[in-house]
Design an enzyme around this catalytic site. Structure first.
Site, PDB file in Angstrom:
ATOM      1  N   GLU A 101     -10.488   3.784   3.720  1.00  0.00           N
ATOM      2  CA  GLU A 101      -9.641   4.561   2.815  1.00  0.00           C
ATOM      3  C   GLU A 101     -10.006   4.174   1.391  1.00  0.00           C
ATOM      4  OE1 GLU A 101      -5.509   3.919   3.982  1.00  0.00           O
ATOM      5  OE2 GLU A 101      -5.637   5.611   5.372  1.00  0.00           O
ATOM      6  N   GLN A 152      -3.666   2.782  15.062  1.00  0.00           N
ATOM      7  CA  GLN A 152      -2.596   3.287  14.189  1.00  0.00           C
ATOM      8  C   GLN A 152      -1.765   4.368  14.884  1.00  0.00           C
ATOM      9  OE1 GLN A 152      -4.116   4.810  10.483  1.00  0.00           O
ATOM     10  NE2 GLN A 152      -2.117   5.269   9.634  1.00  0.00           N
ATOM     11  N   TYR A 157       2.174   3.256  15.161  1.00  0.00           N
ATOM     12  CA  TYR A 157       2.809   3.446  13.853  1.00  0.00           C
ATOM     13  C   TYR A 157       4.270   3.854  13.887  1.00  0.00           C
ATOM     14  CZ  TYR A 157       2.860   8.591  13.314  1.00  0.00           C
ATOM     15  OH  TYR A 157       3.131   9.935  13.410  1.00  0.00           O
ATOM     16  N   TYR A 168       1.109   5.728  -0.623  1.00  0.00           N
ATOM     17  CA  TYR A 168       0.679   6.938   0.092  1.00  0.00           C
ATOM     18  C   TYR A 168       0.797   8.073  -0.915  1.00  0.00           C
ATOM     19  CZ  TYR A 168       0.609   9.575   4.618  1.00  0.00           C
ATOM     20  OH  TYR A 168       0.309  10.340   5.714  1.00  0.00           O
ATOM     21  N   HIS A 218      -3.633  13.900   0.730  1.00  0.00           N
ATOM     22  CA  HIS A 218      -3.857  13.006   1.868  1.00  0.00           C
ATOM     23  C   HIS A 218      -2.661  13.071   2.824  1.00  0.00           C
ATOM     24  CE1 HIS A 218      -5.024   9.462   4.160  1.00  0.00           C
ATOM     25  NE2 HIS A 218      -3.874   8.891   3.884  1.00  0.00           N
ATOM     26  N   GLU A 234      -9.734  12.460   7.431  1.00  0.00           N
ATOM     27  CA  GLU A 234      -9.604  13.791   6.821  1.00  0.00           C
ATOM     28  C   GLU A 234     -10.946  14.516   6.759  1.00  0.00           C
ATOM     29  OE1 GLU A 234      -6.958  13.897   3.113  1.00  0.00           O
ATOM     30  OE2 GLU A 234      -7.423  11.777   3.397  1.00  0.00           O
ATOM     31  N   LYS A 251      -4.232  -1.979  10.138  1.00  0.00           N
ATOM     32  CA  LYS A 251      -4.644  -2.141   8.748  1.00  0.00           C
ATOM     33  C   LYS A 251      -4.615  -3.583   8.268  1.00  0.00           C
ATOM     34  CE  LYS A 251      -3.220   2.515   7.366  1.00  0.00           C
ATOM     35  NZ  LYS A 251      -4.241   2.931   6.387  1.00  0.00           N
ATOM     36  N   GLU A 292      -9.174   3.827  -2.303  1.00  0.00           N
ATOM     37  CA  GLU A 292      -7.927   3.695  -3.056  1.00  0.00           C
ATOM     38  C   GLU A 292      -8.167   2.975  -4.380  1.00  0.00           C
ATOM     39  OE1 GLU A 292      -4.649   2.229  -0.784  1.00  0.00           O
ATOM     40  OE2 GLU A 292      -5.373   3.084   1.111  1.00  0.00           O
ATOM     41  N   ASP A 337       0.854  -1.191   0.000  1.00  0.00           N
ATOM     42  CA  ASP A 337       0.000   0.000   0.000  1.00  0.00           C
ATOM     43  C   ASP A 337       0.889   1.240   0.000  1.00  0.00           C
ATOM     44  OD1 ASP A 337      -2.359   1.416  -0.039  1.00  0.00           O
ATOM     45  OD2 ASP A 337      -2.597   1.402   2.145  1.00  0.00           O
ATOM     46  N   ARG A 361       1.426  15.814  13.051  1.00  0.00           N
ATOM     47  CA  ARG A 361       2.680  16.574  13.229  1.00  0.00           C
ATOM     48  C   ARG A 361       2.452  17.988  12.711  1.00  0.00           C
ATOM     49  NH1 ARG A 361       3.947  11.908  10.684  1.00  0.00           N
ATOM     50  NH2 ARG A 361       3.872  13.055   8.723  1.00  0.00           N
ATOM     51  N   ARG A 379      -7.884   3.987  13.399  1.00  0.00           N
ATOM     52  CA  ARG A 379      -7.007   5.152  13.588  1.00  0.00           C
ATOM     53  C   ARG A 379      -6.414   5.241  14.981  1.00  0.00           C
ATOM     54  NH1 ARG A 379      -5.790   6.030   8.457  1.00  0.00           N
ATOM     55  NH2 ARG A 379      -7.583   6.644   7.198  1.00  0.00           N
ATOM     56  N   THR A 412      -9.203  -5.841   4.137  1.00  0.00           N
ATOM     57  CA  THR A 412      -9.053  -4.917   3.013  1.00  0.00           C
ATOM     58  C   THR A 412     -10.024  -5.408   1.943  1.00  0.00           C
ATOM     59  OG1 THR A 412      -6.705  -4.662   3.541  1.00  0.00           O
ATOM     60  CG2 THR A 412      -7.424  -3.883   1.371  1.00  0.00           C
ATOM     61  N   ASP A 448      -9.032   0.240   2.161  1.00  0.00           N
ATOM     62  CA  ASP A 448      -8.021  -0.110   3.163  1.00  0.00           C
ATOM     63  C   ASP A 448      -8.556   0.310   4.543  1.00  0.00           C
ATOM     64  OD1 ASP A 448      -5.658  -0.625   4.538  1.00  0.00           O
ATOM     65  OD2 ASP A 448      -4.734   1.266   3.941  1.00  0.00           O
ATOM     66  N   THR A 480      -4.757   6.413  -0.015  1.00  0.00           N
ATOM     67  CA  THR A 480      -6.014   7.159  -0.036  1.00  0.00           C
ATOM     68  C   THR A 480      -6.002   8.231  -1.115  1.00  0.00           C
ATOM     69  OG1 THR A 480      -6.162   6.809   2.339  1.00  0.00           O
ATOM     70  CG2 THR A 480      -7.588   8.508   1.394  1.00  0.00           C
TER      71      THR A 480
HETATM   72 MN    MN Z   1      -4.081   2.939   2.756  1.00  0.00          MN
END
Ligand code: MN
Length: 443
Positions: A213, A254, A258, A143, A148, A388, A267, A215, A141, A157, A251, A271, A247, A374
């Protein structure tokens, strides 16, 4: 691949449901998939979608062998006599392209004999269960939407939203193939470790922030040998076709797990894939330029850059996410669109993802799936996940009937849909990737 007779917008099929303007599966599409007749114990079979039916390739070749002659077509038909598309994918683009053209001729309304010869090869879609298109050996997967990545980065962050590698490296992680499921498979809310910013210790329990997500996935066709690379000029020859990928993501799990190695249990619980693989040949009329990098962004490094990729590396796919709560379902209300975006927003093309994946000699194999990440665009209505869309729950969605959602609740159905349109071309669709959220397993 030049535009050919298979793309001609005026072409019609003797399968009349394919000629309806709203049909996702006109004769110009002919996506490949795997199905089983409901109530039968037969092995899964390879077919193509045409209107409201599935065209069983092995049965068709038996009923009218003279329509499937020629070395490449014969090889492709033989490769369809399996319970998955891997063998057909492994042959590379040309045999599948010729088979698709032969099927288009066999389904063409102008052929007076075809319906009589081949009607028995059709199965109504209402009579089949659609399965995973391939035995997926490996799943990666990416990004690849800068929108996104910037949105998610700014939540986690705030001072450092987009990390400095983003515009040089197509970021990805190796995912989990065993929990990939076909559309309409229920998805159980995962249990995991969660630790909020104000919690002293993590707790274990059902995810409180389950998300989807939206995708696009590319199935690898012909693979590469371990140690060999895939130059960008060859990457499209290793791409069999595209499907939709949800996906599902926990959260809260995650956010806690992560760092430093990336997504893991957040994740790997499910899927969801759409059932039909839309071939790169069918997508030919909808190719688009690669993302136009704004002034100040670095050019892609040379191994990720060709004039062809820049001119035609993109695909103009419109993607829509729809949500339906159990209350909406009880009232007979359809799933409600909550976002709509375009695959042309992706910072990296699919070919760049393929080339980057293999640059160190990693072997990709037929049936491997590379998902885009995503698909989000620059505006709020184009955000491809709830994280989001609700800004981590701070701006909940309102559904018809007044229910609100920060994240998914048990009983919610998530449906991904997609289609391609272009001047002078027949509109084609992808079908749906759909799943209902079930309550977590009780412990
Ligand atoms: Mn994904």
């Amino acid at each position: 691949v030049p535009l050919d007779a298979t793309h001609h917008p005026d072409r019609q099929s003797w399968v009349t449901s394919a000629n309806a303007l709203e049909s996702e599966f006109p004769i110009q599409n002919l996506p490949f998939g795997v199905f089983r007749r409901l109530g039968s114990a037969e092995s899964p079979r390879v077919g193509v979608a045409i209107g409201e039916c599935v065209f069983d390739i092995a049965v068709a070749a038996r009923l009218a062998p003279q329509r499937f002659t020629g070395e490449a077509v014969g090889t492709a038909v033989a490769a369809c006599a399996h319970d998955a598309l891997n063998a057909l994918m492994a042959l590379g683009r040309e045999p599948a392209r010729k088979l698709r053209a032969a099927i288009a001729d066999a389904l063409d309304a102008s052929d007076a004999d075809a319906e009589g010869e081949l009607a028995a090869a059709l199965v109504p879609m209402t009579d089949v269960k659609l399965l995973l298109p391939a035995h997926i050996g490996d799943y990666t997967d990416f990004y690849a939407s800068v929108y996104h990545a910037t949105n998610v980065g700014s939540m986690f962050r705030p001072d450092n939203a987009l990390l400095p590698n983003y515009k040089y490296v197509p970021i990805g992680y190796h995912g989990r193939a065993s929990s990939m499921v076909p559309t309409d498979t229920p998805v159980q809310r995962p249990v995991g470790q969660r630790k909020g910013p104000n919690d002293l210790e993590p707790t274990v329990g059902p995810s409180r922030s389950l998300d989807y997500e939206c995708e696009v996935g590319v199935f690898i066709g012909r693979g590469n040998t371990l140690g060999d690379t895939i130059p960008l000029t060859d990457a499209e020859q290793h791409m069999f076709g595209l499907c939709l990928v949800n996906d599902w993501s926990a959260r809260d799990v995650q956010a806690w797990e992560y760092q430093p190695l990336g997504p893991f249990l957040a994740k790997n619980f499910a899927t969801t894939l759409s059932p039909w693989v839309v071939t790169m040949d069918a997508l030919e009329p909808f190719r688009a330029p690669a993302f136009s990098r704004p002034d100040g962004d670095p050019a892609p490094l040379p191994y990720l850059s060709t004039p062809e990729n820049e001119a035609r590396g993109g695909v103009n796919i419109t993607l829509e996410v729809r949500l339906q709560s159990s209350a909406m379902r009880a009232r007979g209300e359809p799933p409600e669109p909550v976002s709509r975006t375009s695959f042309t927003h992706m910072y990296w093309t699919l070919a760049q993802l393929v080339t980057h994946h293999a640059m160190g000699g990693c072997n990709l194999r037929a049936g491997d799936l590379l998902a885009s990440g995503t698909v989000s665009g620059p505006t709020k209505g184009e955000r491809g996940c709830m994280l989001e869309l609700t800004w981590r729950g701070a701006e909940p969605l309102t559904l018809p009937g007044g229910e609100t959602r920060a994240f998914l609740e048990d009983g919610d159905v998530v449906e991904l849909a997609a289609w391609c349109e272009a001047p002078g071309a027949r509109r084609i669709g992808f079908g749906t990737a759909r799943g209902v959220v079930l309550a977590a397993a009780s412990s």
